[in-house]
Design an enzyme around this catalytic site. Structure first.
Site, PDB file in Angstrom:
ATOM      1  N   LYS B  49      45.083  35.191  20.591  1.00  0.00           N
ATOM      2  CA  LYS B  49      45.362  36.561  20.151  1.00  0.00           C
ATOM      3  C   LYS B  49      46.415  36.631  19.038  1.00  0.00           C
ATOM      4  O   LYS B  49      46.454  37.603  18.275  1.00  0.00           O
ATOM      5  CB  LYS B  49      45.837  37.394  21.345  1.00  0.00           C
ATOM      6  CG  LYS B  49      44.740  37.680  22.363  1.00  0.00           C
ATOM      7  CD  LYS B  49      43.865  38.837  21.932  1.00  0.00           C
ATOM      8  CE  LYS B  49      42.901  39.250  23.043  1.00  0.00           C
ATOM      9  NZ  LYS B  49      42.001  40.328  22.581  1.00  0.00           N
ATOM     10  N   SER B 299      40.514  29.706  25.359  1.00  0.00           N
ATOM     11  CA  SER B 299      41.136  30.791  24.598  1.00  0.00           C
ATOM     12  C   SER B 299      42.600  31.041  24.920  1.00  0.00           C
ATOM     13  O   SER B 299      43.317  31.594  24.082  1.00  0.00           O
ATOM     14  CB  SER B 299      40.324  32.067  24.782  1.00  0.00           C
ATOM     15  OG  SER B 299      40.227  32.378  26.154  1.00  0.00           O
TER      16      SER B 299
END
Lengths: 314, 314
Positions: B49, B299
């Protein structure tokens, strides 16, 4: 001995992983130094022990190796011997206390080894291994007190010095002294200005006291969470090597070890077992004041659910 | 859009980590393919992110950025915006449900952001953010439905294709579709033969159903352990991108996710959060049959003690 580490490097090439070095802005800021973490938790079977076991077992004559290998350990050395024997297709026998955690026994058996359980209050593990070796023609590969094992363990520090030139200090966990003495010999051979410091739990400070008094101190079953350092003392081979090559020893509290494992877990996303986090514990707790370029060997990452749960929730 | 990913790469150079790729003999043997794990759990603040947030916030005119940034998220995007604002020295405001875990709130505040709590049963988070933005002159950086955010997220796959040429398949988790669509656009630009597959939890399969039916499906608060995929639906920008660039979608069970986190933890010594382990879950469970060279984006690695304890002991 340094030549034997260089020879071990060639022997290990293509068999052991050349493990990566990780860094962290946060860690550097917290300790006021540039810290380089040698990730032996990413080594095969999850710890540096693969290096020594491979270096020792690969040098045996084929016929001797084919008769089988035996060792005594409930920890990472057991898994290392089991995996190396599996790679060579030779039988491995591991003498393990009958109260060893089921997960450790399963991991060793998972690499195809035969586990022989003994009652630690009645039997001596070394004597039992010697008896089985004599009966079956096995070769004993002890966990640390063996020149080829020490030379193999020294290859981790050798890789670190090659990848990160100019280290001012190297911190290494100390159990039986195989990794520590190997790391110190490699450092003196490649970077003589690098100060090598062994780190132990406060409650398992036999090597620190042995280093200071120059008399071998023994502590049986010390109550530390760092199970890789529960060895009772340095060995006949490793004690003189530690005295000759190591610059200093320091100890850290159980709480400092727990906080180091947590830091590595939460901030760096690395699974490192308590013994493997001793160097980071010494830095974060201030037990070893750091400056310049500091290498740390994260010696392993094998940790069961109960240990993780205790550490993260404790 | 591919050009915007290339531009994002230049913008992120020296700010985001170029994260390492890890491999595992055991994983390759288990799934019958060569698997390359892109470790975004090692990214700054612990997840991909950071890439999207940095790419979006760094492009704002100085004056506009100085007035402050606002977003709505209780997860990794909140921490990403907070950290990027800290790096630029501008104020960050995060709208977070008043029942968000204390650890997530603390992590976000740890990066210097101001948290505004709201009652999710009474208030709409987006409306609240828009109201605060209008009052204070803040710029809203949404968690996924923003072109610059998508382009930033696509840089992880771009790095992977650069480091590992010739991938046949790329598996990417799917929440709001920012990472998935960015990864697919990067892949079509750099390696058109690479099949890009999005992976979702079975119980949060809104994107899979949207992909199959070409109608946007919404699922509120799906009961999955993979908290990064609890977003109700793809976005206005990401849905058409997913339809255009993604080759397929697959789902995995909660048990498969738990086993993937455990595998990464015990065998690879990697801390990967449940959402981050979706690709590995798809491979290990057989939901996606693998062959050739397979890339997987891990991720993120932000996981609290309660989640770890549940997963390792469950």
């Amino acid at each position: 001995m340094f030549d034997q580490i260089l020879a071990a490097r060639e022997r290990l090439a293509g068999h052991a992983h050349h493990t990566p070095v990780m860094t962290s802005h946060t860690l550097n800021e917290r300790v006021g130094a540039e810290v380089f973490l040698k990730c032996e938790n990413f080594q095969r079977m999850g710890a540096f022990k693969f290096r020594g076991a491979y270096n020792a077992i690969s040098q045996l004559p084929d016929k001797q190796r084919a008769r089988g290998i035996i060792t005594y350990s409930s920890g990472n050395h057991a898994q290392a011997v089991a995996l190396v024997c599996q790679l060579f297709g030779v039988p491995a026998t591991i003498v393990m206390p009958d109260n060893a955690p089921a997960t450790k026994r399963a991991a060793t058996e998972g690499y195809g080894a035969t586990v022989v359980a003994y009652n630690p209050s009645e039997q001596d593990r070394k004597a039992l291994a010697e008896q089985l070796a004599a009966e079956h023609g096995y070769t004993i590969i002890p966990p640390y007190d063996h020149v080829d094992v020490v030379a193999g363990q020294g290859t981790a520090a050798a890789e670190l010095h090659e990848d990160v030139p100019g280290l001012d200090m190297l911190l290494t966990p100390c159990g039986g002294g195989g990794l520590l003495s190997g790391s110190a010999i490699a450092s003196k051979g490649m970077r003589p200005d690098c100060k090598v410091i062994g780190v132990e739990p406060e409650v398992a400070d036999d090597a620190t006291r042995s280093f200071r008094t120059k008399q071998l101190v023994t502590i049986h079953n010390p109550p530390t969470i760092a199970d890789g350092t529960r060895t009772p003392s340095l060995g006949e081979i490793t004690f003189p090597l530690v005295l000759e090559y190591v610059d200093d020893m320091q100890t850290v509290s159980e709480q400092a070890i727990i906080e180091a494992v947590r830091f590595l877990f939460y901030r760096m996303k690395l699974v490192v077992e308590p013994s493997g986090a001793l160097g980071v514990a010494a830095l974060l707790s201030g037990a070893v004041p750091a400056s310049g370029r500091v290498g740390v060997i994260l010696s392993g990452g094998n940790m069961d659910a109960a240990t993780v749960t205790t550490i993260l929730n404790g």
